[in-house]
Design a protein around this motif. Structure first.
Motif, PDB file in Angstrom:
ATOM      1  N   ALA A 283       2.658  13.721  -6.084  1.00 53.60           N
ATOM      2  CA  ALA A 283       2.914  12.610  -5.163  1.00 53.60           C
ATOM      3  C   ALA A 283       1.684  11.753  -4.914  1.00 53.60           C
ATOM      4  CB  ALA A 283       3.436  13.159  -3.835  1.00 53.60           C
ATOM      5  N   SER A 284       0.628  11.884  -5.717  1.00 54.73           N
ATOM      6  CA  SER A 284      -0.636  11.183  -5.460  1.00 54.73           C
ATOM      7  C   SER A 284      -0.470   9.673  -5.502  1.00 54.73           C
ATOM      8  CB  SER A 284      -1.687  11.630  -6.475  1.00 54.73           C
ATOM      9  OG  SER A 284      -2.871  10.896  -6.320  1.00 54.73           O
ATOM     10  N   ASP A 285       0.185   9.148  -6.546  1.00 50.10           N
ATOM     11  CA  ASP A 285       0.332   7.696  -6.669  1.00 50.10           C
ATOM     12  C   ASP A 285       1.118   7.116  -5.506  1.00 50.10           C
ATOM     13  OD1 ASP A 285      -1.093   7.805  -8.982  1.00 50.10           O
ATOM     14  OD2 ASP A 285       0.647   7.726 -10.316  1.00 50.10           O
ATOM     15  N   GLU A 286       2.155   7.824  -5.086  1.00 45.56           N
ATOM     16  CA  GLU A 286       2.953   7.344  -3.961  1.00 45.56           C
ATOM     17  C   GLU A 286       2.138   7.320  -2.678  1.00 45.56           C
ATOM     18  OE1 GLU A 286       6.726   8.744  -1.190  1.00 45.56           O
ATOM     19  OE2 GLU A 286       6.276   9.826  -3.051  1.00 45.56           O
ATOM     20  N   MET A 287       1.355   8.353  -2.458  1.00 46.45           N
ATOM     21  CA  MET A 287       0.537   8.424  -1.251  1.00 46.45           C
ATOM     22  C   MET A 287      -0.524   7.338  -1.232  1.00 46.45           C
ATOM     23  SD  MET A 287       0.140  12.580  -1.182  1.00 46.45           S
ATOM     24  CE  MET A 287      -0.946  12.664   0.217  1.00 46.45           C
ATOM     25  N   VAL A 288      -1.151   7.082  -2.375  1.00 49.54           N
ATOM     26  CA  VAL A 288      -2.155   6.026  -2.451  1.00 49.54           C
ATOM     27  C   VAL A 288      -1.520   4.671  -2.200  1.00 49.54           C
ATOM     28  CG1 VAL A 288      -3.745   4.825  -4.012  1.00 49.54           C
ATOM     29  CG2 VAL A 288      -3.707   7.315  -3.968  1.00 49.54           C
ATOM     30  N   ALA A 289      -0.370   4.422  -2.788  1.00 46.97           N
ATOM     31  CA  ALA A 289       0.311   3.137  -2.618  1.00 46.97           C
ATOM     32  C   ALA A 289       0.684   2.892  -1.162  1.00 46.97           C
ATOM     33  CB  ALA A 289       1.561   3.096  -3.499  1.00 46.97           C
ATOM     34  N   ARG A 290       1.068   3.939  -0.438  1.00 44.07           N
ATOM     35  CA  ARG A 290       1.414   3.782   0.975  1.00 44.07           C
ATOM     36  C   ARG A 290       0.163   3.597   1.837  1.00 44.07           C
ATOM     37  NH1 ARG A 290       4.806   8.656   2.949  1.00 44.07           N
ATOM     38  NH2 ARG A 290       4.541   7.468   4.902  1.00 44.07           N
ATOM     39  N   ALA A 291      -0.914   4.265   1.453  1.00 42.17           N
ATOM     40  CA  ALA A 291      -2.121   4.216   2.291  1.00 42.17           C
ATOM     41  C   ALA A 291      -2.928   2.940   2.081  1.00 42.17           C
ATOM     42  CB  ALA A 291      -2.994   5.435   2.003  1.00 42.17           C
ATOM     43  N   PHE A 292      -2.872   2.365   0.894  1.00 38.50           N
ATOM     44  CA  PHE A 292      -3.768   1.240   0.588  1.00 38.50           C
ATOM     45  C   PHE A 292      -3.597   0.057   1.539  1.00 38.50           C
ATOM     46  CE2 PHE A 292      -4.529  -2.814  -1.551  1.00 38.50           C
ATOM     47  CZ  PHE A 292      -5.903  -2.708  -1.762  1.00 38.50           C
ATOM     48  N   PRO A 293      -2.373  -0.459   1.815  1.00 38.10           N
ATOM     49  CA  PRO A 293      -2.265  -1.612   2.730  1.00 38.10           C
ATOM     50  C   PRO A 293      -2.831  -1.317   4.120  1.00 38.10           C
ATOM     51  CG  PRO A 293      -0.205  -1.236   1.569  1.00 38.10           C
ATOM     52  CD  PRO A 293      -1.059  -0.041   1.316  1.00 38.10           C
ATOM     53  N   VAL A 294      -2.643  -0.088   4.588  1.00 40.07           N
ATOM     54  CA  VAL A 294      -3.157   0.277   5.907  1.00 40.07           C
ATOM     55  C   VAL A 294      -4.686   0.304   5.889  1.00 40.07           C
ATOM     56  CG1 VAL A 294      -3.154   2.044   7.701  1.00 40.07           C
ATOM     57  CG2 VAL A 294      -1.073   1.598   6.378  1.00 40.07           C
ATOM     58  N   MET A 295      -5.257   0.907   4.848  1.00 40.93           N
ATOM     59  CA  MET A 295      -6.718   0.971   4.719  1.00 40.93           C
ATOM     60  C   MET A 295      -7.329  -0.432   4.608  1.00 40.93           C
ATOM     61  SD  MET A 295      -7.900   4.163   4.616  1.00 40.93           S
ATOM     62  CE  MET A 295      -7.531   5.844   4.100  1.00 40.93           C
ATOM     63  N   SER A 296      -6.697  -1.273   3.824  1.00 41.65           N
ATOM     64  CA  SER A 296      -7.216  -2.631   3.622  1.00 41.65           C
ATOM     65  C   SER A 296      -7.215  -3.422   4.922  1.00 41.65           C
ATOM     66  CB  SER A 296      -6.378  -3.344   2.561  1.00 41.65           C
ATOM     67  OG  SER A 296      -6.845  -4.664   2.354  1.00 41.65           O
ATOM     68  N   LYS A 297      -6.118  -3.305   5.688  1.00 35.55           N
ATOM     69  CA  LYS A 297      -6.048  -4.041   6.951  1.00 35.55           C
ATOM     70  C   LYS A 297      -7.062  -3.517   7.952  1.00 35.55           C
ATOM     71  CE  LYS A 297      -2.661  -5.788  10.260  1.00 35.55           C
ATOM     72  NZ  LYS A 297      -1.217  -5.811  10.652  1.00 35.55           N
ATOM     73  N   LEU A 298      -7.229  -2.177   7.998  1.00 35.14           N
ATOM     74  CA  LEU A 298      -8.201  -1.588   8.908  1.00 35.14           C
ATOM     75  C   LEU A 298      -9.624  -1.989   8.521  1.00 35.14           C
ATOM     76  CD1 LEU A 298      -8.667   0.316  11.311  1.00 35.14           C
ATOM     77  CD2 LEU A 298      -8.754   2.215   9.684  1.00 35.14           C
ATOM     78  N   PHE A 299      -9.905  -2.041   7.228  1.00 27.37           N
ATOM     79  CA  PHE A 299     -11.228  -2.462   6.757  1.00 27.37           C
ATOM     80  C   PHE A 299     -11.536  -3.897   7.202  1.00 27.37           C
ATOM     81  CE2 PHE A 299     -14.124  -4.382   3.740  1.00 27.37           C
ATOM     82  CZ  PHE A 299     -15.109  -3.418   3.573  1.00 27.37           C
TER      83      PHE A 299
END
Length: 556
Positions: A56-72
């Motif tokens: 499930a790594s790709d799915e988890m990364v895809a879900r986390a990336f928009p949140v990480m980018s906005k927080l950054f």
């Protein structure tokens, strides 16, 4: 059935992701998003779970990336008055971008530069952020060199501010990053900045005394704050008649005074990014007064540490240059090294250590690439002539050496004068650019030789008659270059005024307080003379000056 990583619970992936998503949307936390200590732990746990997950790594990364980018973006855009440090949080998010950027097609170059400009420029003096930054660069140096090769060379001035503020505690980690700062565009400026590391510490401490702590506000912001204050002072003077304080006049005596923000040397020292310019301003009155104050006062711990670290950094720099740099860059570096041999922070131990390393590097460079000697023969001759004249051939007790060197300079002068009388008559005109270049190089060499002869004669008075003969031959030669002719005429005029000549042409070492002795480092704040020296250049007539200052200053 959901995997354990995605299952609900306080330690689950979904739980941490929801926490980050809420923080990125919370308008109440926009002013200080890094103030929540749980955010950093949630980011770390999400990164770890994405690495540990298998199917499930790709799915988890895809879900986390928009949140990480906005927080950054929210943390990077936080106001400068934020209480909490966002540096460690941003570095953790950057690590996520580097580890999983390819999976979501994200180029981390813009995020890395945003971190340096928006965060590290304000928090370089924070010991935790500084250490984590160096650890981040070391851990990802292979990735950074391959994908972002210009990043660290561009921001090496900011990293030097980091080590200048934090001292020997981070020296080992900084030494691992130092070779990454070297590129074609940063090679020469990096050498000069390493030479000026103690001066950078002095500048940072001056900013700290003038504007408070270095943590939390960019020096660029501090620089911009001076203009409104000056405008208010001018308005106050216009309407109330009160006088503006003379900050420049007090700068030489009070090191705690406000920083002269218009001084180009300070602006160059305190910059965050490499502009590719290798020139440094060592003749600034503000720098002279600041250095004098630093030498006369007790050295701070940071300054003491920088005086020890800078020679070691230069050793690493030279070792890397000799191993990895091509001959063209080495050839460009050697004249710069020679020019800084007499221009460095005025500490005896530091000067000895640095000069030893400069000499060792030049010898090693010639040993590695002997062809450099042929390319730099004129430059080497110029610096040797300058050294002979500047230091009086070794001192007043070296009269035999001075006479021998003077005779060699005379021979070099006469041989080149004979060649210049021939002009370039032997050239066929087939290579006009080469002929012009040789003529310009010869004129430059003769200017140095004429200056060295005048300086030697000023320091060793027994050589004065021979110096006047040599300079007179140049002054009478109508076929010599105009610049050489003018310089010889001016020196003849100066030699007729021993007191003034000793001040202008005397060696740079201490001379005591005799007639005509001027402390030129005080030239920016004190009137040193009322005699119009420009008249020496404006004098018309015979090549040999026969006037004295009695002709310029009216007698009673």
């Amino acid at each position: 059935m959901a995997s354990p990583e995605l299952a609900a619970g306080d330690g689950s992936y979904n739980f941490h992701l929801r926490s980050l998503s809420a923080a990125s949307r919370d308008s109440a936390a926009a002013a200080d998003p890094a103030s929540d200590p749980n955010l950093l732990e949630s980011v770390r746990r999400v990164c770890e779970m994405c690495k540990e997950a298998k199917g499930a790594s790709d799915e988890m990364v895809a879900r986390a990336f928009p949140v990480m980018s906005k927080l950054f973006q929210r943390c990077a855009a936080a106001p400068t008055q934020s209480v909490a440090s966002s540096g460690v949080l941003l570095l953790t998010i950057l690590q996520f971008f580097l580890d999983f950027g390819e999976a979501v097609l994200h180029d981390a170059d813009g995020s890395l530069r945003t971190f340096f400009r928006s965060c590290l420029s304000r928090e370089f003096a924070d010991p935790i952020v500084a250490e984590r930054t160096l650890e981040f660069l070391i851990a990802n140096k292979t990735k950074i060199l391959s994908s972002f090769p210009t990043l660290i060379p561009q921001f090496f001035p900011l990293l030097l501010k980091l080590i200048a503020s934090n001292g020997e505690r981070l020296e080992r980690k900084f030494s691992e990053v130092l070779p990454l700062m070297m590129s074609a565009g940063s090679f020469l400026p990096l050498f000069l900045s390493l030479m000026d590391l103690p001066m950078l510490v002095v500048a940072l401490e001056k900013v700290e005394r003038s504007s408070g702590t270095l943590i939390g506000s960019s020096i660029a912001t501090i620089q911009k704050s001076a203009a409104p204050e000056m405008l208010l002072a001018l308005m106050d003077e216009a309407y109330t008649g009160s006088a503006i304080e003379d900050a420049i006049g007090n700068a030489g005596s009070d090191d705690s005074g406000p920083l002269d923000l218009a001084d180009p040397m300070f602006l160059d020292l305190l910059k965050d990014e490499n502009d590719g310019i290798a020139a440094k301003h060592w003749t600034s009155p503000t720098i002279s007064s600041t250095l004098q104050a630093a030498v006369n006062s007790q050295q701070s711990d940071r300054l003491k540490q920088s005086l020890k670290m800078a020679p070691r950094f230069l050793t690493l720099y030279f070792a890397t240059a000799l191993r990895d740099v091509n001959d063209s860059l080495l050839c460009a570096l050697i004249p710069v090294v020679m020019s800084r041999y007499a221009a460095m922070f005025p500490d005896k131990v530091y000067s000895f250590e640095v000069r030893k390393r400069l000499s060792d590097f030049i010898l090693a460079a010639f040993q590695r690439s002997p062809d450099i000697i042929a390319l730099l023969k004129t430059e080497l001759a110029l610096h040797l002539c300058w050294a002979i004249g500047e230091h009086g051939a070794g001192g007043k007790n070296r009269k035999d050496v001075a006479r021998e060197l003077f005779e060699n300079l005379e021979l070099l002068l006469y041989e080149n004068l004979a060649t210049s009388r021939l002009g370039l008559s032997q050239d066929t005109g087939f290579d006009p650019m080469g002929a012009s270049s040789r003529k310009s190089s010869q004129a430059r060499l003769l200017c140095f030789v004429v200056t060295a002869i005048a300086k030697l004669a000023t320091f060793h008075n027994e050589l004065l008659p021979r110096a006047r003969v040599s300079l007179a031959k140049v002054a009478r030669s109508r076929t010599s270059d105009r610049r050489v002719w003018q310089r010889a005429c001016d020196y003849l005029g100066l030699l007729n005024e021993p007191a003034i000549c000793l001040s202008v042409l005397g060696p740079s070492t201490a001379q005591g307080n005799g007639p005509g002795i001027v402390n030129w480092s005080e030239g920016g704040t004190k009137m040193v003379a009322h005699i119009p020296f420009y008249l020496l250049a404006e004098q018309k007539g015979a090549p040999i000056h026969d006037f004295s200052f009695d002709d310029l200053v009216p007698t009673e």
